[in-house]
Design an enzyme around this catalytic site. Structure first.
Site, PDB file in Angstrom:
ATOM      1  N   SER A 100      -0.190 -14.851 -24.702  1.00  0.00           N
ATOM      2  CA  SER A 100      -0.744 -14.604 -26.027  1.00  0.00           C
ATOM      3  C   SER A 100       0.192 -15.055 -27.149  1.00  0.00           C
ATOM      4  O   SER A 100       0.006 -14.672 -28.300  1.00  0.00           O
ATOM      5  CB  SER A 100      -1.081 -13.123 -26.201  1.00  0.00           C
ATOM      6  OG  SER A 100       0.043 -12.336 -25.920  1.00  0.00           O
ATOM      7  N   THR A 152       1.488  -5.342 -33.943  1.00  0.00           N
ATOM      8  CA  THR A 152       0.831  -6.098 -32.880  1.00  0.00           C
ATOM      9  C   THR A 152      -0.517  -5.426 -32.627  1.00  0.00           C
ATOM     10  O   THR A 152      -0.713  -4.258 -32.965  1.00  0.00           O
ATOM     11  CB  THR A 152       1.694  -6.122 -31.595  1.00  0.00           C
ATOM     12  OG1 THR A 152       1.002  -6.876 -30.588  1.00  0.00           O
ATOM     13  CG2 THR A 152       1.998  -4.744 -31.074  1.00  0.00           C
ATOM     14  N   GLY A 153      -1.437  -6.178 -32.069  1.00  0.00           N
ATOM     15  CA  GLY A 153      -2.772  -5.625 -31.825  1.00  0.00           C
ATOM     16  C   GLY A 153      -3.822  -6.404 -32.597  1.00  0.00           C
ATOM     17  O   GLY A 153      -3.595  -7.565 -32.964  1.00  0.00           O
ATOM     18  N   THR A 193       1.318  -9.858 -29.754  1.00  0.00           N
ATOM     19  CA  THR A 193       2.142 -10.655 -30.655  1.00  0.00           C
ATOM     20  C   THR A 193       3.589 -10.310 -30.390  1.00  0.00           C
ATOM     21  O   THR A 193       3.905  -9.143 -30.166  1.00  0.00           O
ATOM     22  CB  THR A 193       1.801 -10.260 -32.120  1.00  0.00           C
ATOM     23  OG1 THR A 193       0.422 -10.489 -32.338  1.00  0.00           O
ATOM     24  CG2 THR A 193       2.652 -11.018 -33.111  1.00  0.00           C
ATOM     25  N   ARG A 227      -9.905 -18.640 -37.784  1.00  0.00           N
ATOM     26  CA  ARG A 227      -9.540 -17.234 -38.007  1.00  0.00           C
ATOM     27  C   ARG A 227      -8.016 -17.095 -38.132  1.00  0.00           C
ATOM     28  O   ARG A 227      -7.267 -17.620 -37.320  1.00  0.00           O
ATOM     29  CB  ARG A 227     -10.030 -16.378 -36.842  1.00  0.00           C
ATOM     30  CG  ARG A 227      -9.664 -14.877 -36.953  1.00  0.00           C
ATOM     31  CD  ARG A 227      -8.464 -14.540 -36.138  1.00  0.00           C
ATOM     32  NE  ARG A 227      -8.262 -13.090 -35.982  1.00  0.00           N
ATOM     33  CZ  ARG A 227      -7.191 -12.537 -35.442  1.00  0.00           C
ATOM     34  NH1 ARG A 227      -6.210 -13.300 -34.994  1.00  0.00           N
ATOM     35  NH2 ARG A 227      -7.073 -11.228 -35.346  1.00  0.00           N
ATOM     36  N   THR A 261       2.198 -15.637 -32.629  1.00  0.00           N
ATOM     37  CA  THR A 261       1.066 -15.251 -31.785  1.00  0.00           C
ATOM     38  C   THR A 261       0.045 -16.369 -31.699  1.00  0.00           C
ATOM     39  O   THR A 261      -0.018 -17.229 -32.594  1.00  0.00           O
ATOM     40  CB  THR A 261       0.377 -13.983 -32.365  1.00  0.00           C
ATOM     41  OG1 THR A 261      -0.605 -13.522 -31.449  1.00  0.00           O
ATOM     42  CG2 THR A 261      -0.272 -14.258 -33.697  1.00  0.00           C
TER      43      THR A 261
HETATM   44  N1  GLY Z   1      -1.997  -9.409 -34.081  1.00  0.00           N
HETATM   45  C1  GLY Z   1      -2.312 -10.739 -33.858  1.00  0.00           C
HETATM   46  C2  GLY Z   1      -3.632 -11.154 -34.311  1.00  0.00           C
HETATM   47  O1  GLY Z   1      -4.515 -10.335 -34.458  1.00  0.00           O
HETATM   48  O2  GLY Z   1      -3.831 -12.319 -34.501  1.00  0.00           O
END
Ligand code: GLY
Length: 285
Positions: free
Chosen positions: A45, A196-197, A145, A173, A163
């Site tokens: 990721s 992160t998330g 991330t 996005r 990330t």
């Molecule tokens: N936390 C990384 C993302 O949503 O892109």
């Protein structure tokens, strides 16, 4: 003091500490640590081996900030660049702009000698995706991330993150990671925070800015991280089902971490040792 998201963050914090010990700067340390995570595409990721978007290719986000002077560089939607964190660092050093996106960010990275891979085949993927039935929309779960925060021996702060963002995200996005006050915030007077998330659940609330502001008002990093999870859960229709986690460090070198609805492992590294710790999800109020 270094703190980073996830167990793989320890790879980054250990390398960052070694870089500092060898005389590197705060930014050298952050960049070195995160480059290794990008190289390994940890957890699938981060970096070019990270999660592909809905059209089947990686668009990468990264950000780096040095506390003194709030020197910052951020890149979003990067295609075919091996080390987004180095592109962000080059932008920071360039000094003129804080953030570049998409094609312009790629041009900038290429101009500054950041390693790249050919992206000619991406236009076929883009066209094929546009022609497809896209009614199912993006998946937004299962992405992580790397975020690294540093409080140096002289008390100055720095941070960085990188990330691939949410797997199956719509092309174009941008997540929270490259957004100052979203996935990363560094205030050299107070502290630094990272996330992160699911980025949408972080950036809509300027969560890391809120964490730092709570530390400015006297909360410890731990209290500030937890309080911002509660703050978001109070306002968000999902309540605590946010899939977000936070880390923070203050000017004194105290650290904190909190998670909305899952166990959250994170790495803490100092000159005397390096460990992966974990926090349980916050108890709903
Ligand atoms: N936390 C990384 C993302 O949503 O892109």
């Amino acid at each position: 003091m270094l703190i980073a998201t996830w167990p793989f963050g320890k790879i980054a914090t250990d390398l960052a500490l070694a870089k500092l010990a060898a005389g590197g700067s705060r930014l050298d340390a952050i960049e070195t640590g995160i480059r290794e995570i990008e190289r390994q595409s940890c957890d699938g990721s981060v970096g070019l081996g990270g999660k592909p978007n809905a059209a089947g290719y990686a668009q990468l986000d990264a950000c780096i900030v040095d506390g003194p002077g709030r020197r910052s560089g951020s890149v979003a939607g990067l295609e075919g660049i091996v080390h987004p964190i180095s592109a962000a660092r080059a932008l920071l050093e360039h000094g003129k702009h804080a953030m570049l996106v998409g094609e312009g960010a790629r041009w900038f990275a290429l101009d500054h000698g950041i390693a790249s891979v050919p992206i000619d085949e991406l236009s076929a993927k883009k066209q094929a995706w546009r022609a497809r039935d896209r009614s199912q929309g993006p998946q937004t779960s299962g992405h992580d991330t790397v975020t690294v925060l540093l409080r140096a021996a002289d008390g100055h702060l720095a941070g960085g993150c990188s990330t691939s963002g949410a797997g199956g995200k719509l092309p174009g996005r941008v997540g929270d990671s490259p957004i100052f006050g979203g996935g990363l915030f560094v205030d050299d007077e107070v502290g630094a925070a990272g996330a992160t998330g699911i980025g949408e659940n972080v950036m809509r609330y300027a969560a890391t800015c809120l964490i730092v502001e709570r530390m400015r008002s006297g909360m410890t990093p731990q209290q500030a991280c937890e309080d911002v999870v509660h703050h978001i859960a109070r306002q968000d229709p999902r309540g605590y089902q946010l899939d977000v986690c936070f880390i923070a460090v203050d000017k004194q070198g105290r650290v904190g971490a909190a998670a909305s609805n899952s166990v959250f492992p994170f790495a803490v590294t100092t000159a005397t040792g390096s460990r992966v710790l974990e926090v349980q999800p916050v108890t709903p109020r």
